[in-house]
Design a protein around this motif. Structure first.
Motif, mmCIF file in Angstrom:
data_model
loop_
_atom_site.group_PDB
_atom_site.id
_atom_site.type_symbol
_atom_site.label_atom_id
_atom_site.label_comp_id
_atom_site.label_asym_id
_atom_site.label_seq_id
_atom_site.Cartn_x
_atom_site.Cartn_y
_atom_site.Cartn_z
ATOM 1 N N THR A 160 3.525 0.259 -5.059
ATOM 2 C CA THR A 160 2.092 0.027 -5.238
ATOM 3 C C THR A 160 1.809 -0.355 -6.688
ATOM 4 O O THR A 160 2.506 0.094 -7.609
ATOM 5 C CB THR A 160 1.258 1.268 -4.884
ATOM 6 N N GLY B 245 -3.125 -0.628 -2.249
ATOM 7 C CA GLY B 245 -2.279 0.067 -3.214
ATOM 8 C C GLY B 245 -2.676 -0.182 -4.651
ATOM 9 O O GLY B 245 -1.942 0.195 -5.580
ATOM 10 N N ASP C 27 0.803 -1.218 0.000
ATOM 11 C CA ASP C 27 0.000 0.000 0.000
ATOM 12 C C ASP C 27 0.838 1.272 0.000
ATOM 13 O O ASP C 27 0.324 2.361 -0.225
ATOM 14 C CB ASP C 27 -0.964 0.009 1.189
#
Length: 200
Positions: A98, A127, A69
């Motif tokens: 991400t 993400g 993320d």
């Protein structure tokens, strides 16, 4: 019609391991397979297996990164199987990015995302939300590593992604605690020809 929906689009194989999923994906005619695998041992095996399967170099890109993320680094123990251990004391370091940044920088149209990353699925999804909303890919997420992965990832997707349907599938016929997978698909693909072929 469902195969037409993903054909000619990029496939994201997260936790590509030794290439078994990527080899199967080739039969679905992706534009390219982006295979994320932090383990050097697994990447070596992946390359060998892909060559033996007769898949050309231009059909895949083996990416030595992890997905999460935020941009980060994690330590892990590279034991060279599908169960590498995430551990702060591990002697290997993996850079994390991400999927949203990866796809945006390359302008990638994603048709399918497969995720099996040792319990980090929820972070990876966080993400990837922009990519999922933009590209509306088919999702295949392994959720058997721990209870939080199963519950929290499912809750996150239902809350954050509009117009998707989900179904849990047990992909192993010999172990009820292994290969539990969440399949996700955008509702709109069943509004056309797919609706005549599939019932859900």
């Amino acid at each position: 019609s469902l195969l037409k929906y993903i054909s000619g689009r990029a496939f994201i194989d997260v936790g590509a391991c030794q290439g078994d999923s990527s080899i199967i994906f080739k039969s679905y005619s992706p534009s390219k397979i982006y295979a994320f695998e932090p383990s050097q041992k697994n990447r070596d095996a992946y390359e060998k297996n892909i060559v033996q399967a007769g898949i050309s170099n231009d059909m895949y890109e083996l990416v030595p990164l992890g997905l999460g993320d935020v941009d980060d680094e994690i330590h892990f123990s590279d034991i060279g199987t599908g169960s590498n251990i995430l551990d702060d004391s591990g002697d290997e370091v993996c850079k994390i990015i991400t999927l949203d940044s990866f796809c945006k920088n390359r302008n990638i149209d994603v048709g399918l995302i497969k995720i099996d990353i040792e319990g980090m699925g929820e972070k990876m999804i966080r993400g990837s939300l922009e990519t999922i909303e933009k590209c509306r890919p088919i999702l295949c997420l392994a959720l058997y590593h721990h209870a939080g992965e199963l519950c929290e990832t499912t809750k996150l997707l239902r809350k954050q992604i509009n117009g998707y349907r989900f179904e849990l599938r047990e992909l192993s016929d010999h172990d009820l605690c292994c290969e539990m997978t969440l399949i996700g698909w955008p509702e709109e693909i069943f509004n056309g020809d797919c609706a005549k072929e599939c019932k859900y």
